[in-house]
Design an enzyme around this catalytic site. Structure first.
Site, PDB file in Angstrom:
ATOM      1  CG  ASP A 142      -1.956   4.390  -8.096  1.00 22.59           C
ATOM      2  OD1 ASP A 142      -2.233   3.763  -7.046  1.00 22.59           O
ATOM      3  OD2 ASP A 142      -2.706   5.255  -8.573  1.00 22.59           O
ATOM      4  CG  HIS A 149     -11.633   2.555  -8.204  1.00 18.93           C
ATOM      5  ND1 HIS A 149     -12.177   3.826  -8.280  1.00 18.93           N
ATOM      6  CD2 HIS A 149     -10.507   2.582  -8.968  1.00 18.93           C
ATOM      7  CE1 HIS A 149     -11.400   4.586  -9.054  1.00 18.93           C
ATOM      8  NE2 HIS A 149     -10.387   3.858  -9.480  1.00 18.93           N
ATOM      9  CD  GLU A 214      -7.748   7.840  -8.392  1.00 19.17           C
ATOM     10  OE1 GLU A 214      -6.607   7.359  -8.249  1.00 19.17           O
ATOM     11  OE2 GLU A 214      -8.474   7.616  -9.376  1.00 19.17           O
ATOM     12  CD  GLU A 216      -4.666   5.349  -5.089  1.00 13.76           C
ATOM     13  OE1 GLU A 216      -3.621   4.676  -4.984  1.00 13.76           O
ATOM     14  OE2 GLU A 216      -5.078   5.837  -6.154  1.00 13.76           O
ATOM     15  CG  ASP A 248      -3.334   8.802  -7.881  1.00 16.92           C
ATOM     16  OD1 ASP A 248      -2.544   9.664  -8.289  1.00 16.92           O
ATOM     17  OD2 ASP A 248      -3.818   7.912  -8.610  1.00 16.92           O
ATOM     18  NE  ARG A 252     -11.036  10.970 -11.503  1.00 12.37           N
ATOM     19  CZ  ARG A 252     -10.348   9.937 -11.048  1.00 12.37           C
ATOM     20  NH1 ARG A 252      -9.486   9.300 -11.829  1.00 12.37           N
ATOM     21  NH2 ARG A 252     -10.505   9.531  -9.815  1.00 12.37           N
ATOM     22  CD  GLN A 255      -7.688   9.083 -15.212  1.00 17.34           C
ATOM     23  OE1 GLN A 255      -8.165   9.862 -14.390  1.00 17.34           O
ATOM     24  NE2 GLN A 255      -7.654   7.776 -15.013  1.00 17.34           N
ATOM     25  CE  LYS A 268      -5.141   8.427 -12.211  1.00 23.01           C
ATOM     26  NZ  LYS A 268      -5.966   8.186 -11.032  1.00 23.01           N
ATOM     27  CB  THR A 272       0.943  11.355  -5.397  1.00 27.08           C
ATOM     28  OG1 THR A 272       0.742  11.217  -6.814  1.00 27.08           O
ATOM     29  CG2 THR A 272       0.274  10.195  -4.680  1.00 27.08           C
ATOM     30  CD  GLU A 389     -15.236   4.682  -7.394  1.00 28.69           C
ATOM     31  OE1 GLU A 389     -15.912   3.812  -6.842  1.00 28.69           O
ATOM     32  OE2 GLU A 389     -14.032   4.877  -7.133  1.00 28.69           O
TER      33      GLU A 389
HETATM   34 CA    CA Z   1      -4.903   5.951  -8.343  1.00 26.70          CA
END
Ligand code: CA
Length: 442
Positions: A142, A149, A214, A216, A248, A252, A255, A268, A272, A389
């Site tokens: 990844d 971002h 996420e 992606e 993904d 948080r 993480q 993470k 996925t 975000e």
């Molecule tokens: Ca990612």
């Protein structure tokens, strides 16, 4: 190698119709001009097959091969239809993929030599087919290729210097986990982990309270490279097969406590989601776009990352959307709410640069490896590809049509990604489903 122009051929002709009527519906993701490839059981519980999406159906490739309708293809391509998954076909290279595309377009064209009555035996309703991961993924990487971002996230943690000094030189990435890649529709179990929300208190172990998505895009590798060999940026696309959507999922709080000094890990790798259809580079040929132009004064890419074309067509113009639906919204019959609209052409690093960088130390990529872009965000407020975000780290919740608010995902929330390409003079194509619903922690 300029990727765009030489790939355009009769398979992109927008005036071509299909003998599968639903493929001519302007709203479909899967017109004749797309023909993404996948793997699954066309009949629930039945044998696994290589499949192509056409309108509201899936085509069983082994079935049409058995009829002799793909007769002119090289035996290596005909054999690759048996799998395993798309890996065998991925290893065959671009010429094989193009030959298969031309054969399928001819077979499914309105002027097909095969009447629909005979073809129907090999077409199955897409909504009941069981779609699996398109490839057996040996390794998943990844990246962090959207500068928007990187800046948005960086600003939350380091308001004065959001972008770390390496960003504009090195495509940043980490090794993800292949075993927890799941196809669209797989429930996402809320992960538990070690968190430390209060720096003055000791850490604790509990279900995440900051579960995020996420937005992606993933690139599947076609032919790989030998260990020790490097792939030049100008040849990188010869090692690419096609694109898919990737969510993904990220915890948080886990993480944030674990990421220093070695980067993402358990925050993470619990799941996925991957879309089941791989849109080939050929289908994407009309939708190539220049790579993002670097503003004056920014460092030029180092020579091994510079294709010498000035980013002429290194990007892909794919519009990307995120939709969120809560349990309450479904109960009230409300449509999913769009939480972001972004575009793949926003990436700071092209997939060619990511391949060149990944192999720059001699690391070998293999057919079916998955390289994900990282969250695709754009410069504007509505273009933020994750909740971290979009809610500024949970400080400004999103309001849903049901009146509910979201800082991060709740149990029962379903996240669906969508991707599509539109350009005047060509048929619109799309990526199909990439969805997952959050279920309670175990
Ligand atoms: Ca990612």
């Amino acid at each position: 190698m300029t990727p765009a122009a030489p790939f355009l051929d009769e398979t992109h002709d927008p005036s071509r119709a299909s003998l599968v009527e639903s493929a001519d519906d302007p709203a479909t993701d899967f017109p004749l001009q797309n023909l993404p490839l996948g793997w699954g059981r066309p009949v629930p519980g039945g044998p696994e097959r290589m499949l192509a999406a056409i309108g509201s159906f899936v085509l069983d490739l082994a079935g049409v091969r058995g009829e002799g309708w793909l007769g002119d293809l090289p035996s290596s391509v005909l054999g690759a239809i048996d799998g395993p998954r798309l890996n065998a076909l991925m290893s065959c290279g671009a010429e094989a993929r193009r030959a298969l595309r031309r054969a399928l377009v001819a077979l499914l064209d309105a002027a097909s030599p095969v009447p629909i009555g005979r073809l129907r035996k090999h077409l199955f309703a897409a909504d009941t087919a069981e779609l699996l991961l398109p490839a057996s993924v040996g390794d998943y990487t990844d990246f962090y290729a959207s500068v928007f971002h990187a800046e948005n996230v960086g600003r939350l943690f380091r308001p004065d210097s959001p972008l770390l000094p390496n960003y504009k030189f090195v495509p940043i990435g980490y090794h993800g986990r292949a075993s927890s890649l799941v196809p669209s529709g797989t429930p996402i179990v809320r992960p538990s982990g070690q968190v430390r929300p209060d720096p003055a208190a000791p850490p604790s172990f509990r279900p995440t309270e900051r579960l995020d998505y996420e937005l992606e895009v993933g690139l599947f590798i076609g032919p790989g490279n030998r260990l020790g060999d490097r792939v030049a940026v100008g040849q990188a696309e010869e090692h690419a097969f096609g694109l898919c959507l990737v969510n993904d999922w990220s915890a948080r709080d886990i993480q944030q406590w674990e990421y220093q000094p070695l980067g993402p890990f358990l925050g993470k790798n619990f799941a996925t989601t991957v879309s089941p259809w791989v849109v080939t580079l050929e289908a994407l040929a009309p939708f190539r776009a220049p790579a993002v132009e670097r503003p004056a004064g920014e460092p030029a890419p180092l020579p091994y990352l510079d294709d010498g074309l000035g980013g002429l067509a290194g990007g892909f113009d794919v519009r990307l959307d995120v939709y969120l639906a809560s349990s309450a919204m479904r109960e009230q019959g409300l449509e999913p709410a769009r939480t972001a609209r972004s575009g793949l052409a926003n990436l700071y690093w092209t997939f060619s640069q990511l391949i060149a960088h990944h192999t720059s130390n001699g690391c070998n990529l293999q057919p079916g490896d998955l390289l994900a872009s990282g969250t695709v965000s754009g410069p504007d407020d509505g273009e933020r590809g994750c909740l971290l975000e979009a809610t500024a780290g949970g400080r400004t919740p999103l309001k849903l049509p049901s009146g509910e608010h979201r800082r991060f995902l709740e149990d029962g929330d379903e996240v669906a990604l969508a991707g599509g390409c539109e350009r005047k003079g060509f048929r619109r194509i799309g990526f199909g489903d990439c969805r997952g619903r959050v279920v309670p922690a175990r």
